[in-house]
Design an enzyme around this catalytic site. Structure first.
Site, mmCIF file in Angstrom:
data_model
loop_
_atom_site.group_PDB
_atom_site.id
_atom_site.type_symbol
_atom_site.label_atom_id
_atom_site.label_comp_id
_atom_site.label_asym_id
_atom_site.label_seq_id
_atom_site.Cartn_x
_atom_site.Cartn_y
_atom_site.Cartn_z
ATOM 1 N N LEU A 20 0.816 -1.227 0.000
ATOM 2 C CA LEU A 20 0.000 0.000 0.000
ATOM 3 C C LEU A 20 0.844 1.268 0.000
ATOM 4 O O LEU A 20 0.328 2.360 -0.202
ATOM 5 C CB LEU A 20 -0.955 0.003 1.199
ATOM 6 C CG LEU A 20 -2.177 -0.917 1.094
ATOM 7 C CD1 LEU A 20 -3.031 -0.815 2.354
ATOM 8 C CD2 LEU A 20 -3.016 -0.607 -0.132
ATOM 9 N N ASP A 51 8.980 -9.643 3.121
ATOM 10 C CA ASP A 51 8.752 -9.236 1.733
ATOM 11 C C ASP A 51 9.161 -7.784 1.506
ATOM 12 O O ASP A 51 8.834 -6.903 2.294
ATOM 13 C CB ASP A 51 7.287 -9.420 1.357
ATOM 14 C CG ASP A 51 7.079 -9.354 -0.143
ATOM 15 O OD1 ASP A 51 7.453 -10.318 -0.815
ATOM 16 O OD2 ASP A 51 6.574 -8.326 -0.619
ATOM 17 N N HIS A 102 4.396 -15.631 -3.248
ATOM 18 C CA HIS A 102 4.634 -15.626 -4.707
ATOM 19 C C HIS A 102 5.582 -16.709 -5.242
ATOM 20 O O HIS A 102 6.664 -16.417 -5.734
ATOM 21 C CB HIS A 102 5.095 -14.248 -5.190
ATOM 22 C CG HIS A 102 6.142 -13.562 -4.352
ATOM 23 N ND1 HIS A 102 7.284 -14.190 -3.912
ATOM 24 C CD2 HIS A 102 6.214 -12.295 -3.878
ATOM 25 C CE1 HIS A 102 8.001 -13.338 -3.220
ATOM 26 N NE2 HIS A 102 7.379 -12.183 -3.168
ATOM 27 N N ASN A 112 9.704 -9.132 -9.092
ATOM 28 C CA ASN A 112 10.516 -10.022 -8.272
ATOM 29 C C ASN A 112 9.608 -10.873 -7.386
ATOM 30 O O ASN A 112 8.884 -10.302 -6.576
ATOM 31 C CB ASN A 112 11.458 -9.187 -7.399
ATOM 32 C CG ASN A 112 12.412 -10.061 -6.614
ATOM 33 O OD1 ASN A 112 12.677 -11.195 -7.014
ATOM 34 N ND2 ASN A 112 12.901 -9.546 -5.499
ATOM 35 N N ASP A 150 0.221 -9.530 -5.113
ATOM 36 C CA ASP A 150 1.518 -8.843 -4.948
ATOM 37 C C ASP A 150 1.461 -7.456 -5.606
ATOM 38 O O ASP A 150 2.424 -7.027 -6.270
ATOM 39 C CB ASP A 150 2.678 -9.671 -5.509
ATOM 40 C CG ASP A 150 4.034 -9.148 -5.039
ATOM 41 O OD1 ASP A 150 4.080 -8.188 -4.237
ATOM 42 O OD2 ASP A 150 5.060 -9.711 -5.476
ATOM 43 N N HIS A 186 4.363 1.326 -8.665
ATOM 44 C CA HIS A 186 5.522 2.211 -8.847
ATOM 45 C C HIS A 186 5.115 3.326 -9.790
ATOM 46 O O HIS A 186 4.356 3.114 -10.735
ATOM 47 C CB HIS A 186 6.716 1.445 -9.434
ATOM 48 C CG HIS A 186 7.308 0.457 -8.491
ATOM 49 N ND1 HIS A 186 7.977 0.829 -7.352
ATOM 50 C CD2 HIS A 186 7.297 -0.901 -8.494
ATOM 51 C CE1 HIS A 186 8.382 -0.255 -6.699
ATOM 52 N NE2 HIS A 186 7.974 -1.320 -7.366
HETATM 53 O O1 DOR Z 1 8.312 -7.103 -7.522
HETATM 54 C C1 DOR Z 1 8.264 -6.881 -6.327
HETATM 55 N N1 DOR Z 1 7.939 -5.670 -5.849
HETATM 56 N N2 DOR Z 1 8.594 -7.852 -5.460
HETATM 57 C C2 DOR Z 1 8.728 -7.633 -4.131
HETATM 58 O O2 DOR Z 1 9.013 -8.541 -3.409
HETATM 59 C C3 DOR Z 1 8.538 -6.271 -3.592
HETATM 60 C C4 DOR Z 1 7.693 -5.472 -4.478
HETATM 61 C C5 DOR Z 1 7.701 -3.993 -4.148
HETATM 62 O O3 DOR Z 1 7.563 -3.650 -2.977
HETATM 63 O O4 DOR Z 1 7.798 -3.198 -5.083
#
Ligand code: DOR
Length: 457
Positions: free
Chosen positions: A91, A180, A260, A306, A333, A337
């Site tokens: 979040l 995570d 994941h 990831n 997940d 961004h």
């Molecule tokens: O792709 C990912 N983004 N994998 C993760 O484990 C963390 C996440 C993120 O917080 O952007």
């Protein structure tokens, strides 16, 4: 007074195995009545049934049914499920509100059909202490439109070294602890985490990655990465930690949830561990059962995630694991961004895909492709995550229970349009995809928090 009547939908509740056309009456945030649409009620509106209306009013013998305040939703032709649960969401608040915040993240959840979400601790500050947990919970109540359950960091600052105050965090109301979004937790620290978590009856969620093996990698290590000249992340960087954490779960007797899962080897090891009776559960993200590393060929940074998108063989193993129940949860997940962060060369983009607003449709694709039954698919989005997180009142539809409900049109075709996302971020590799099946309405505590305005009804 007042209430909500959902009429004529096909109720699918994997917790009880119900698959039947029903009317559902909601009042004061709870399910007051559920009745099959047949016989006496086949073509009637149950609200106009005298006895029924009286019960709504709490006045068993009145002859004056007041039906004025009952709002109705015609759900005929639609599927009604317990509110969907996503146990893996980022979040971003506090600290990264330019990517997402609790309000927009919860709105994205609502628009994706999710009524409950669990949020990961990689915020700024990290959720490794009571004050951050308190903040997330209170902000969630104040601005969130769905139920929000914080997950705390296993270690302070997500640095992988020193355990967080697990007892304090448990008392503050976190639902699980996880690494995570942080670095690898050392074996000895993970062992202690499992032991402490056991004392507090907390779930441990492991992001399985040996960062020594994955370091510098930006996509799956294999044929495609070689052709593209990009540094690869080998399957073994995940599998080595899956093996370790299964061994530690066995040693400590604590239950373990693996986040994941992306490789065939992980599915194989989890299958073997479950076969031996260990209390291991796991999840897969929709992008990992939908896209392979072939999707990276266009260098779209929205495919950078990831763990990375893996090979076709891994996808096949994941679908097999979903089918035979080894993978009991689908979790998005959701990792928002900002567009400017992703609009860079592949090597420099952050890892992550937004998932809340495409997760259900991608899951329904498995149903339309004959990989899962609708009942199986819904179980992985409702009762299974509810049981793993011990959310006793969630993931079920029952009289007296929480009125968290998702209404789904499983046949309506949509074209994914990231510009219409409620999320603040747009980093989805599925933009423009034509998918079959989408959310019609999302109801949280008896309140409609999302209604698809583009649908016919
Ligand atoms: O792709 C990912 N983004 N994998 C993760 O484990 C963390 C996440 C993120 O917080 O952007």
């Amino acid at each position: 007074m007042g209430g909500l009547l959902i009429r004529g939908g096909r109720v699918i509740d994997p917790s009880s195995g119900v698959d039947e056309n029903m009317n559902i009456l909601i009042r004061d945030g709870k399910i007051m009545e559920m009745r099959p649409v047949r016989g006496f009620y086949s073509n009637s509106n149950m609200i106009r049934d005298q006895g029924y209306a009286n019960r709504i009013k709490g006045e068993p013998d009145t002859n004056n049914p007041d039906t004025n305040n009952i709002e109705e939703i015609d759900a005929s032709g639609k599927v009604i499920t317990p509110g969907l649960i996503d146990m893996h969401v980022h979040l971003r608040e506090p600290g990264f509100e330019y990517k997402e915040d609790i309000k927009t993240g919860s709105e994205a959840a609502g628009s994706g059909g999710f009524t409950s979400i669990a949020c990961m601790p990689n915020t700024l500050p990290v959720n490794d202490n009571r004050s951050v947990t308190d903040f997330i919970l209170s902000r969630g109540k104040e601005r969130g439109i769905v139920n929000i359950y914080p997950i705390a960091a296993i270690t302070k600052g997500l640095k992988g070294e020193e355990l967080s105050e697990i007892g304090e965090l448990s008392e503050a109301g976190v639902i699980a602890i996880s690494n995570d979004g942080g670095v690898m937790v050392k074996g000895g620290v993970m062992r202690r985490a499992l032991e402490y978590a056991r004392m507090f009856n907390l779930l441990v969620i492991s992001h399985c990655e040996d960062t020594n093996l994955s370091a510098g990698g930006v996509m799956n290590e294999g044929f495609v990465s070689t052709e593209l000249g990009l540094r690869g992340i080998p399957n073994v960087s995940e599998e080595i930690i899956v093996a370790r954490d299964i061994a530690l779960a066995e040693l400590t007797g604590e239950r373990l949830h693996i986040a994941h899962v992306s490789t065939a080897g992980s599915v194989r090891m989890i299958r073997e561990a479950k076969g031996r009776g260990l209390n291991i559960s796991c999840e897969v993200a929709p992008h990992h059962f939908t896209l392979s590393d072939e999707a990276v060929r266009g260098f779209d940074t929205n495919t950078k995630v990831n763990p990375p998108l893996r090979s076709e063989e891994d996808l096949d193993a994941i679908k097999e694991g979903l089918k035979d129940g080894i993978i009991e949860v689908i979790a998005t997940d959701h990792a928002p961004h900002n567009i400017y962060e992703k609009e860079v060369e592949y090597n420099y983009a952050p890892f992550g895909i937004v998932g809340l607003e495409t997760g259900l449709s991608l899951t329904l694709r498995l149903v339309h492709n004959g990989i899962l039954s609708l009942m199986e698919a819904i179980s992985k989005l409702t009762i299974n995550p509810a049981k793993i997180m011990r959310l006793d009142t969630k993931g079920v539809l029952k009289i007296g229970g929480d009125a968290d409900i998702t209404i789904i049109d499983i046949n309506r075709e949509i074209i994914v349009d990231v510009s219409r996302f409620k999320s603040k971020s747009r980093n989805s590799p599925f933009n423009g995809w034509r998918l079959k099946g989408c959310v019609e309405k999302t109801i949280v505590g008896g309140k409609v928090v999302f209604s698809d305005t583009t649908s016919q009804n």
